[in-house]
Design an enzyme around this catalytic site. Structure first.
Site, PDB file in Angstrom:
ATOM      1  N   GLU A 117       0.808  -1.222   0.000  1.00 53.29           N
ATOM      2  CA  GLU A 117       0.000   0.000   0.000  1.00 53.29           C
ATOM      3  C   GLU A 117       0.841   1.272   0.000  1.00 53.29           C
ATOM      4  O   GLU A 117       0.543   2.212  -0.737  1.00 53.29           O
ATOM      5  CB  GLU A 117      -0.928   0.002   1.226  1.00 53.29           C
ATOM      6  CG  GLU A 117      -1.903   1.153   1.237  1.00 53.29           C
ATOM      7  CD  GLU A 117      -2.936   1.015   2.340  1.00 53.29           C
ATOM      8  OE1 GLU A 117      -4.039   1.541   2.160  1.00 53.29           O
ATOM      9  OE2 GLU A 117      -2.637   0.405   3.375  1.00 53.29           O
ATOM     10  N   ASP A 118       1.871   1.323   0.810  1.00 52.96           N
ATOM     11  CA  ASP A 118       2.620   2.573   0.976  1.00 52.96           C
ATOM     12  C   ASP A 118       3.931   2.632   0.208  1.00 52.96           C
ATOM     13  O   ASP A 118       4.386   3.721  -0.152  1.00 52.96           O
ATOM     14  CB  ASP A 118       2.896   2.820   2.464  1.00 52.96           C
ATOM     15  CG  ASP A 118       1.623   3.122   3.231  1.00 52.96           C
ATOM     16  OD1 ASP A 118       0.840   3.955   2.752  1.00 52.96           O
ATOM     17  OD2 ASP A 118       1.405   2.526   4.292  1.00 52.96           O
TER      18      ASP A 118
END
Length: 209
Positions: A75-76
């Site tokens: 996600e990041d």
């Protein structure tokens, strides 16, 4: 930031293969997050390493701890699922994918939403390790919540109090549940918290007189 040595020292009965896995995940996550910064201004990897340390302190094994190090990689850090699987296999990929999905759930404040969210957590977590990684992730986030924008703090704290602390309690993780409650309560009920602090202080003064 938790060092690799600190994490490994908390894991009992490690084989050489286990040690190599955790070390590989640590280095991979550190490189993946090298351009990510937290609200506090710290490198994002501080959060990944501290989450892994919490998991180690909870007695989790090398696979879960490695997934904890990598839990925000998709996600990041925008690591592809293919790259994660090629480096760490299907089991760790599954854990990271599942934690990522849980991270997309949001607290709405009504009891019916809270209960459905709890059920969704359990339904989505085909493996209890997913919930435990998410709880460790939330514990570290709560420890550093003062760096989050004020408008988000109360929502995150309320979510923690209503959902995460409750889940920890249901899993029999009473110490973790209390930690989450203690960190969240002052943000959700600041007035009541100050009143309790005042009462505790008065009681203490009565005892020492």
């Amino acid at each position: 930031m938790a060092t690799l040595k600190e994490i490994i020292e908390k894991i009992p009965d490690l084989t050489l293969k286990d040690t190599e896995l955790v070390e590989k995940a640590y280095i991979f996550a550190e490189n993946a997050h090298k351009n990510n910064i937290r609200y506090s201004g710290e490198p994002y990897f501080v959060h990944s390493s501290e989450t892994a340390l919490i998991l180690a302190e909870l007695g989790m094994g090398p696979i879960t701890i490695s997934a904890g190090l990598l839990h925000d990689a998709i996600e990041d850090a925008h690591v592809s699922e293919k790259e994660l699987e090629e480096n760490f296999g299907k089991e760790i990929l599954f854990l990271v994918q599942s934690v990522t999905k849980l991270g997309n759930l949001r607290y709405h404040g009504a009891d019916r939403h809270n209960e459905s969210l709890r059920k969704l957590f359990v339904a989505m977590s085909q493996d209890i390790r997913v919930l435990i990684i998410k709880l460790a992730d939330r514990l570290h986030n709560m420890k550093t919540i003062e760096h989050v924008p004020p408008d988000k703090q109360k929502r995150i704290a309320a979510e923690t109090l209503e959902i995460y602390a409750s889940l920890a309690y249901r899993l029999g993780m009473r110490k973790l549940s209390r930690e989450l409650e203690n960190l969240a309560f002052p943000r959700v009920y600041p007035k009541e918290y100050q009143e309790i602090k005042k009462l505790v202080k008065e009681k203490h003064l009565e005892k020492v007189r």
